[in-house]
Design a protein around this motif. Structure first.
Motif, PDB file in Angstrom:
ATOM      1  N   ILE A 224       0.823  -1.210   0.000  1.00 35.05           N
ATOM      2  CA  ILE A 224       0.000   0.000   0.000  1.00 35.05           C
ATOM      3  C   ILE A 224       0.856   1.259   0.000  1.00 35.05           C
ATOM      4  O   ILE A 224       0.568   2.221  -0.714  1.00 35.05           O
ATOM      5  N   VAL A 225       1.922   1.270   0.795  1.00 32.43           N
ATOM      6  CA  VAL A 225       2.760   2.462   0.948  1.00 32.43           C
ATOM      7  C   VAL A 225       4.182   2.150   0.504  1.00 32.43           C
ATOM      8  O   VAL A 225       4.780   1.174   0.966  1.00 32.43           O
ATOM      9  N   VAL A 226       4.716   2.961  -0.401  1.00 36.60           N
ATOM     10  CA  VAL A 226       6.125   2.874  -0.763  1.00 36.60           C
ATOM     11  C   VAL A 226       6.810   4.136  -0.237  1.00 36.60           C
ATOM     12  O   VAL A 226       6.294   5.239  -0.389  1.00 36.60           O
ATOM     13  N   VAL A 227       7.938   3.955   0.441  1.00 38.38           N
ATOM     14  CA  VAL A 227       8.623   5.058   1.121  1.00 38.38           C
ATOM     15  C   VAL A 227       9.963   5.326   0.452  1.00 38.38           C
ATOM     16  O   VAL A 227      10.753   4.402   0.224  1.00 38.38           O
ATOM     17  N   ASP A 228      10.215   6.586   0.140  1.00 35.29           N
ATOM     18  CA  ASP A 228      11.526   7.021  -0.354  1.00 35.29           C
ATOM     19  C   ASP A 228      12.006   8.175   0.504  1.00 35.29           C
ATOM     20  O   ASP A 228      11.201   8.921   1.076  1.00 35.29           O
ATOM     21  N   GLU A 229      13.329   8.345   0.563  1.00 36.15           N
ATOM     22  CA  GLU A 229      13.876   9.342   1.490  1.00 36.15           C
ATOM     23  C   GLU A 229      15.123  10.001   0.921  1.00 36.15           C
ATOM     24  O   GLU A 229      15.963   9.369   0.285  1.00 36.15           O
ATOM     25  N   ILE A 230      15.229  11.308   1.154  1.00 34.66           N
ATOM     26  CA  ILE A 230      16.469  12.055   0.940  1.00 34.66           C
ATOM     27  C   ILE A 230      16.880  12.591   2.296  1.00 34.66           C
ATOM     28  O   ILE A 230      16.192  13.428   2.876  1.00 34.66           O
ATOM     29  N   ASN A 231      17.991  12.094   2.845  1.00 37.30           N
ATOM     30  CA  ASN A 231      18.396  12.571   4.168  1.00 37.30           C
ATOM     31  C   ASN A 231      19.309  13.784   4.051  1.00 37.30           C
ATOM     32  O   ASN A 231      19.709  14.180   2.968  1.00 37.30           O
ATOM     33  N   ALA A 232      19.625  14.372   5.191  1.00 34.51           N
ATOM     34  CA  ALA A 232      20.371  15.634   5.200  1.00 34.51           C
ATOM     35  C   ALA A 232      21.830  15.439   4.844  1.00 34.51           C
ATOM     36  O   ALA A 232      22.469  16.332   4.285  1.00 34.51           O
ATOM     37  N   GLN A 233      22.413  14.271   5.153  1.00 31.46           N
ATOM     38  CA  GLN A 233      23.841  14.051   4.922  1.00 31.46           C
ATOM     39  C   GLN A 233      24.044  13.560   3.496  1.00 31.46           C
ATOM     40  O   GLN A 233      24.131  12.367   3.232  1.00 31.46           O
ATOM     41  N   ARG A 234      24.085  14.510   2.573  1.00 31.62           N
ATOM     42  CA  ARG A 234      24.160  14.136   1.164  1.00 31.62           C
ATOM     43  C   ARG A 234      25.585  14.112   0.621  1.00 31.62           C
ATOM     44  O   ARG A 234      25.803  13.806  -0.535  1.00 31.62           O
ATOM     45  N   GLY A 235      26.577  14.479   1.450  1.00 26.52           N
ATOM     46  CA  GLY A 235      27.969  14.275   1.074  1.00 26.52           C
ATOM     47  C   GLY A 235      28.608  15.363   0.256  1.00 26.52           C
ATOM     48  O   GLY A 235      29.781  15.273  -0.072  1.00 26.52           O
ATOM     49  N   PHE A 236      27.895  16.425  -0.101  1.00 26.57           N
ATOM     50  CA  PHE A 236      28.517  17.471  -0.908  1.00 26.57           C
ATOM     51  C   PHE A 236      29.547  18.224  -0.081  1.00 26.57           C
ATOM     52  O   PHE A 236      29.276  18.661   1.032  1.00 26.57           O
ATOM     53  N   GLY A 237      30.730  18.360  -0.625  1.00 26.75           N
ATOM     54  CA  GLY A 237      31.788  19.061   0.083  1.00 26.75           C
ATOM     55  C   GLY A 237      32.323  18.299   1.272  1.00 26.75           C
ATOM     56  O   GLY A 237      32.956  18.871   2.139  1.00 26.75           O
ATOM     57  N   ASP A 238      32.101  16.989   1.318  1.00 24.66           N
ATOM     58  CA  ASP A 238      32.546  16.176   2.458  1.00 24.66           C
ATOM     59  C   ASP A 238      34.052  16.004   2.391  1.00 24.66           C
ATOM     60  O   ASP A 238      34.584  15.385   1.482  1.00 24.66           O
ATOM     61  N   LYS A 239      34.774  16.540   3.392  1.00 26.43           N
ATOM     62  CA  LYS A 239      36.234  16.503   3.369  1.00 26.43           C
ATOM     63  C   LYS A 239      36.802  15.232   3.990  1.00 26.43           C
ATOM     64  O   LYS A 239      38.010  15.054   4.053  1.00 26.43           O
TER      65      LYS A 239
END
Length: 752
Positions: A224-239
């Motif tokens: 019935i429910v499909v869940v997708d997620e974009i979390n805050a730690q997306r890695g841009f500029g990750d040193k």
């Protein structure tokens, strides 16, 4: 069909909260550490990942002692396994669906009884022991082994040093640290819609399962429910790994748009996956290129392979070596130059096009493009676009697509944040089968710290997370409540229109503040921040929102502030009037009343000027609960020495004359024209306090207060300016409230 309500219990600091989901986009707002991210993680863990996502750190801390007491009971009576009421101790999630007639067949397992005639159905996702007896046995076995080892160690003549020697398991919660997945599971139960109750004091009233409730065989929402997620730690500029700032311009694999393009290609476009007629030309081109490349490889390696024969390889029975290529379009998209950005070129006709690699574009653009592309990918995977299309024999498309986005504002400047807020849902619905009339539902949930995103979305979509002190509602640790901002005003449409329009024009950061200050006009707006910075350090470091709103309208914010329960200082004017009407200088014994609607309609203390002037500072307060109160600050008498050493009482009526009376020497020498000159002349001419107050009142009725504030700001003696007593008292009160709210930070709450 759509998700109408989520109720979360005993998950981290969400002890008992209700989260109503909007039909389209729901925005989670609130100060730092208020539980917004925990709510998203709870949705993901319960609805998508299952038991593997949980650990003992997900238990609400106030429940640890109760769980440990169960373990103590087991150790004291190892041969008896008492029946424990786990429902209400461990994390659970209740999902309430609003079901249309055409979807009833999908929720047959959730229909509570034969009397159900449509509407709501509910299911509980409950964390609980797989087998209580086995859990008790395993815990006792580990506990006894620890105690035996400790006793033997002590019997050998050794003594424990000061403090406690920690051995696993110290208690039942400690035992679950290592045996969580072994002994706990996630079960599902049908709920009764007739028992669904409205929150009480912003706290969800979770229904209890009946004693004979039996779990369902499978997860009833999996189709019935499909869940997708974009979390805050997306890695841009990750040193920590490759960074956009290093010399190579590389970015982490998980953040690369090229990686996302490759995955999208594999899922939806790859011609080798169940090829159709439109794919055969592409496959033929790849085959021709691969054959030509293989022929070149054989020629290039001929001499090297011949040299190997001098080492007696391959022998008579050994396999020979063949060098061949494998061309893959999806693999070819994974290299660093698969995605690049074309630059504008003024000499476009004379030179070749110029491109920058992906890692050298701005972080904001990388983030925006990545998020939008992921939303497109979520949508197309849900809708079985392209190669993701499944045979008709497989299960149909799930009717609900739940998309969770955490802090989309990372790296985005204000305008792009607003664009994302307005366009994200449109992207998720941009498919022919998702247009008007579709029976498929998309629900987007965004958590944010951005007032600009909150500014762009409808007021009704906001869900405010309020931090609660330890001890609130009988819970021994800090927790949070969730407030549906859309229902704040009830049946007061005029007030709702004013507040929603005001916040859209002025500030939406009220939803992220630790404290509020409401002020009358531009002069206060310019000068109160200076007083805070100079005299109230803790308040200066807190996240305080200042709203400039006239005294005739400040009370209209009361329903919102009462709902959010944010400590608030209202800086307003006395506005004295005679009983026959008309403004007048403040006077004692003149039967004056206040004409300020904020003091009349919000505080409801007294309308009589004499009574207001004599009210003690600690009584200018509406104490509404342990964390929330409203303090009113208005002009109070100022003792001034004009022509003699003996101070006289002067009665100001506004911020400006109170400021002047509190800083006589400053204003006597303040340079400027217009209202500034009028005040300077009055102070240098009048010889008694009453005359000064009356003359200042008359001058302030027509002069430009904003111009006066600007003259004050440019003065070389600006730093010597002192706040009026009523302002100072109010700010001191608010500073104390802020420090009380989070004493561990010494008043320096979560800075903006």
């Amino acid at each position: 069909m759509h998700i109408e309500t989520i109720e979360i219990r005993n998950y981290r600091k969400l002890a008992s909260v209700r989260l109503d989901l909007a039909a389209e986009t729901t925005l989670l707002v609130g100060a730092n550490n208020s539980g917004k991210t925990s709510a998203l993680i709870a949705l993901r863990s319960f609805l998508k990942q299952g038991i593997s996502a949980f650990s003992k750190n997900d238990f609400t801390l106030s429940r640890w002692q109760e769980i440990n007491d169960i373990g103590v009971g087991w150790t004291e009576a190892p041969d008896v396994t008492p029946a424990v009421k786990w429902d209400g101790l461990l994390p659970s999630l209740d999902v309430w669906l609003r079901v249309d007639d055409h979807d009833v067949h999908r929720v047959s397992a959730l229909i509570p009884n034969l009397d159900w005639s449509g509407g709501l159905v509910g299911v509980r996702f409950s964390l609980e022991p797989k087998d209580e007896a086995e859990l008790a046995h395993s815990f006792n076995e580990a506990w006894n082994a620890t105690q035996t080892a400790r006793a033997a160690w002590q019997a050998s003549g050794r003594r424990e040093s000061e403090g406690h020697l920690s051995l696993w398991p110290d208690n039942l919660v400690d035992f679950l640290t290592r045996r969580f997945q072994t002994h706990l599971t996630l079960r599902h139960y049908t709920l009764d819609p007739d028992q669904l109750q409205d929150p009480q004091q912003d706290r969800a009233v979770i229904q209890n399962l009946s004693a004979d409730a039996q779990p369902l065989a499978t997860n009833p929402l999996q189709d019935i429910v499909v869940v997708d997620e974009i979390n805050a730690q997306r890695g841009f500029g990750d040193k920590s790994g490759a960074s956009t700032d290093d010399s190579s311009g590389r970015i982490p694999e998980t953040a690369k748009l090229s990686r996302q393009l490759s995955e999208y290609y594999t899922s939806h476009l790859d011609p080798t996956e169940t090829p159709g007629p439109e794919d055969l030309d592409a496959l033929q081109t790849i085959t021709i290129a691969q054959n030509g490349f293989d022929a070149r490889l054989q020629e290039a390696f001929r001499e090297a392979l011949k040299e190997l024969t001098g080492l007696s390889y391959p022998g008579v029975t050994d396999p020979s070596i063949r060098v061949a290529s494998k061309l893959s379009a999806s693999e070819s998209l994974k290299h660093e130059s698969a995605v690049s950005f074309k630059l504008d070129n003024a000499n476009d006709q004379e030179t070749q096009d110029m491109f920058l690699p992906e890692g050298q574009n701005g972080l904001g653009y990388q983030n925006l493009i990545s998020m939008i592309f992921r939303l497109m990918s979520f949508r197309d995977r849900w809708m079985r676009v392209g190669k993701a299309r499944r045979p008709k024999s497989e299960k149909p498309i799930e009717p609900i697509h739940l998309v969770l986005v955490e802090e989309p504002e990372a790296h985005l400047h204000v305008q792009v944040q607003q664009v994302f807020a307005k366009k994200a849902f449109e992207v998720l619905r941009n498919h022919p089968d998702l247009q008007t009339g579709s029976q498929l539902t998309t629900q987007l949930v965004i958590s944010t710290h951005s007032s600009h995103i909150a500014h762009e979305l409808p007021f009704e979509s906001l869900r405010y997370f309020r931090r609660l002190e330890a001890g609130t509602h009988g819970v021994a640790v800090p927790t949070s409540n969730v407030i549906n901002v859309g229902t704040t005003f009830g049946t007061e449409p005029e007030t709702q229109r004013f507040v929603t329009r005001y916040l859209r024009v002025q500030h939406a950061d009220v939803f992220f503040a630790d404290a509020l200050i409401l002020i009358e006009g531009s002069a206060e707006r310019m000068l109160v921040p200076h007083f805070i910075q100079k005299h109230h350090a803790a308040l200066h470091h807190a996240y305080v929102t200042m709203l400039e709103i006239g005294g005739s309208h400040a009370h209209r914010l009361r329903p919102l502030i009462d709902a959010l329960k944010i400590p608030t200082l209202v800086v307003t004017d006395l506005d004295p009037k005679t009983k026959v009407g008309g403004n007048a200088p403040t006077q004692r014994g003149a039967a004056q009343i206040t004409g300020n609607p904020t003091l009349v309609d919000w505080w409801e203390h007294s309308t009589v000027i004499d009574a207001l002037l004599d009210t003690a500072p600690d009584r200018k307060l509406l104490e509404l609960d342990g964390q929330y109160s409203v303090r009113f600050a208005y002009q109070t008498p100022v003792m001034v020495a004009v022509s003699s050493e003996e101070p006289e009482e002067a009665l100001p009526s506004t911020f400006e004359d109170s400021l002047a009376l509190s800083n006589l020497d400053f204003f006597k020498e303040l340079e400027g024209t217009g209202l500034t000159k009028k005040i300077r002349d009055i102070l240098n001419k009048e010889t008694d306090a009453t005359s000064i107050a009356r003359s200042l009142h008359d001058a302030l009725r027509t002069g430009s207060k904003a111009a006066l504030a600007m003259d004050i700001l440019v003065s070389t003696r600006f730093n010597s300016l002192e706040p009026p007593a009523y302002i100072s008292e109010g700010l001191s009160w608010l500073e104390e409230r802020v420090q009380k709210t989070d004493p561990a930070l010494g008043g320096a709450l979560h800075a903006a």
